[in-house]
Design an enzyme around this catalytic site. Structure first.
Site, PDB file in Angstrom:
ATOM      1  N   LYS A   1       0.824  -1.216   0.000  1.00  0.00           N
ATOM      2  CA  LYS A   1       0.000   0.000   0.000  1.00  0.00           C
ATOM      3  C   LYS A   1       0.857   1.266   0.000  1.00  0.00           C
ATOM      4  O   LYS A   1       0.632   2.172  -0.788  1.00  0.00           O
ATOM      5  CB  LYS A   1      -0.932   0.011   1.232  1.00  0.00           C
ATOM      6  CG  LYS A   1      -1.868  -1.185   1.311  1.00  0.00           C
ATOM      7  CD  LYS A   1      -2.800  -1.099   2.519  1.00  0.00           C
ATOM      8  CE  LYS A   1      -2.101  -1.223   3.865  1.00  0.00           C
ATOM      9  NZ  LYS A   1      -1.604  -2.566   4.201  1.00  0.00           N
TER      10      LYS A   1
ATOM     11  N   ARG B   1      -9.512   0.494   8.926  1.00  0.00           N
ATOM     12  CA  ARG B   1      -9.139  -0.892   9.191  1.00  0.00           C
ATOM     13  C   ARG B   1     -10.186  -1.617  10.029  1.00  0.00           C
ATOM     14  O   ARG B   1      -9.987  -2.776  10.373  1.00  0.00           O
ATOM     15  CB  ARG B   1      -7.816  -0.915   9.964  1.00  0.00           C
ATOM     16  CG  ARG B   1      -6.611  -1.148   9.088  1.00  0.00           C
ATOM     17  CD  ARG B   1      -5.366  -0.902   9.927  1.00  0.00           C
ATOM     18  NE  ARG B   1      -4.301  -1.760   9.550  1.00  0.00           N
ATOM     19  CZ  ARG B   1      -3.148  -1.325   9.026  1.00  0.00           C
ATOM     20  NH1 ARG B   1      -2.937  -0.058   8.801  1.00  0.00           N
ATOM     21  NH2 ARG B   1      -2.211  -2.173   8.736  1.00  0.00           N
TER      22      ARG B   1
ATOM     23  N   ARG C   1      11.486  -1.461  12.034  1.00  0.00           N
ATOM     24  CA  ARG C   1      10.163  -1.569  12.653  1.00  0.00           C
ATOM     25  C   ARG C   1      10.075  -2.817  13.514  1.00  0.00           C
ATOM     26  O   ARG C   1      10.259  -3.932  13.042  1.00  0.00           O
ATOM     27  CB  ARG C   1       9.076  -1.601  11.570  1.00  0.00           C
ATOM     28  CG  ARG C   1       8.746  -0.217  11.047  1.00  0.00           C
ATOM     29  CD  ARG C   1       7.713  -0.252   9.958  1.00  0.00           C
ATOM     30  NE  ARG C   1       6.477  -0.939  10.330  1.00  0.00           N
ATOM     31  CZ  ARG C   1       5.393  -0.945   9.579  1.00  0.00           C
ATOM     32  NH1 ARG C   1       5.386  -0.289   8.424  1.00  0.00           N
ATOM     33  NH2 ARG C   1       4.312  -1.595   9.968  1.00  0.00           N
TER      34      ARG C   1
ATOM     35  N   ARG D   1      11.655  -6.591   4.890  1.00  0.00           N
ATOM     36  CA  ARG D   1      11.559  -5.177   5.236  1.00  0.00           C
ATOM     37  C   ARG D   1      12.102  -4.938   6.650  1.00  0.00           C
ATOM     38  O   ARG D   1      12.751  -3.935   6.922  1.00  0.00           O
ATOM     39  CB  ARG D   1      10.097  -4.711   5.140  1.00  0.00           C
ATOM     40  CG  ARG D   1       9.920  -3.229   5.405  1.00  0.00           C
ATOM     41  CD  ARG D   1       8.512  -2.764   5.074  1.00  0.00           C
ATOM     42  NE  ARG D   1       7.556  -3.103   6.115  1.00  0.00           N
ATOM     43  CZ  ARG D   1       6.244  -2.876   6.040  1.00  0.00           C
ATOM     44  NH1 ARG D   1       5.737  -2.333   4.955  1.00  0.00           N
ATOM     45  NH2 ARG D   1       5.444  -3.196   7.038  1.00  0.00           N
TER      46      ARG D   1
ATOM     47  N   ARG E   1      -0.587  -9.495  13.218  1.00  0.00           N
ATOM     48  CA  ARG E   1      -1.145  -8.443  12.351  1.00  0.00           C
ATOM     49  C   ARG E   1      -2.091  -9.054  11.322  1.00  0.00           C
ATOM     50  O   ARG E   1      -3.129  -8.471  10.997  1.00  0.00           O
ATOM     51  CB  ARG E   1      -0.014  -7.666  11.675  1.00  0.00           C
ATOM     52  CG  ARG E   1       0.635  -6.682  12.655  1.00  0.00           C
ATOM     53  CD  ARG E   1       2.063  -6.392  12.320  1.00  0.00           C
ATOM     54  NE  ARG E   1       2.226  -5.613  11.109  1.00  0.00           N
ATOM     55  CZ  ARG E   1       3.373  -5.565  10.412  1.00  0.00           C
ATOM     56  NH1 ARG E   1       4.417  -6.254  10.787  1.00  0.00           N
ATOM     57  NH2 ARG E   1       3.442  -4.820   9.344  1.00  0.00           N
TER      58      ARG E   1
END
Ligand code: ADP
Length: 191
Positions: free
Chosen positions: A14, A89, A134, A128, A146
Site C-alpha cells: 500500500k 481498518r 520496525r 523489510r 497483524r
C-alpha cells in the site's frame, strides 16, 4: 476530487503504491501507520500510546485513530484528493470516515485491495524488517498477529465497500511498476 482507499494485508504494498499514485493524480497521501510512527519518533503522548499497541502488532483503538485521521484531513483541506493508506481498518473506522467525508461534501471514489498470499507477504515483511527498524516487522509471531487482526477486524470491510459498489481488487504480485500500471489502469477507468 478523487479519494482512494488502498486496502490490503500488511506487506501488500500500500505504502509503495501510494507514493506513485500520489504523484500521478496529485493526491495527498495519508498513512495512519506513518502518522503513528511520526508521533512515536516525536515522543508525543499519542505516539507512546500507539506504540504500546503497534509493537505487538495490535490495532490502535478506533477513537484514537479516527481523531488523528480527521485532524490530518482537516489540516490538508486544500488537497485535490486523498489516498487513504491503512485506514479504515475496522467497520467503525469506515463508518466514521463516511460520516466525516459526507459532512465535508466529500466521498470515497474507490477502495482498491492489493491482493497477495500470506507466504509472499510474510517474506516481504521479514525482509523489510531487516532494514526498516520496525519492531512489528521483526518477528513472525508479531507479523502473524497483524494478519489475525486483519482477518478479524479488517477483512469485513470488503463487504462494506462492495455493498456501496466501491470495492475493486488488483493483483499485488509482480514488479512494483507492473502493479502501479494495474492501479492506474483501474483508476483511469473510474474517472
Ligand atoms: P502494515 O500495513 O504493514 O501493518 P502500517 O504502517 O499501515 O503497516 O501499520 C502499522 C501499525 O499501525 C498497525 O499494525 C497498527 O498497530 C497501527 N495502525 C495503522 N493504521 C491503523 C488503523 N487504521 N487502525 C488501527 N491501528 C492502525
Amino acid at each position: 476530487m478523487i479519494n482512494i482507499v488502498l486496502f490490503g494485508k500488511p506487506g501488500a504494498g500500500k505504502g509503495t503504491q501510494a507514493a506513485f499514485l500520489k504523484s500521478q493524480y496529485k493526491l495527498f497521501h495519508l498513512s495512519t501507520g506513518d502518522l503513528f510512527r511520526y508521533h512515536i519518533n516525536s515522543l508525543t503522548d499519542l505516539g507512546m500510546l500507539a506504540k504500546s499497541y503497534m509493537d505487538k502488532g495490535d490495532l490502535v483503538p478506533d477513537q484514537i485513530t479516527i481523531d488523528m485521521l480527521r485532524e490530518a484531513v482537516n489540516e490538508n483541506s486544500d488537497a485535490k484528493g486523498f489516498i487513504f493508506d491503512g485506514f479504515p481498518r475496522t467497520t467503525a473506522q469506515a463508518g466514521a470516515l463516511d460520516t466525516f467525508l459526507f459532512n465535508k461534501s466529500m466521498k470515497i471514489t474507490a477502495t482498491i485491495a492489493l491482493e497477495a498470499g500470506d507466504d509472499v507477504l510474510i517474506e516481504r515483511l521479514v525482509n523489510r524488517g531487516k532494514t526498516s527498524g520496525r519492531v512489528d516487522d521483526q518477528d513472525e509471531i508479531k507479523i502473524r498477529n497483524r494478519f489475525n487482526e486483519y482477518n478479524n477486524k479488517t477483512a469485513s470491510l470488503k463487504s462494506f465497500y462492495t455493498a456501496q459498489g466501491k470495492f475493486y481488487s488488483v493483483n499485488g504480485i509482480g514488479s512494483v511498476e507492473e502493479i502501479t500500471k494495474r492501479l492506474i489502469g483501474l483508476i483511469d477507468g473510474l474517472l
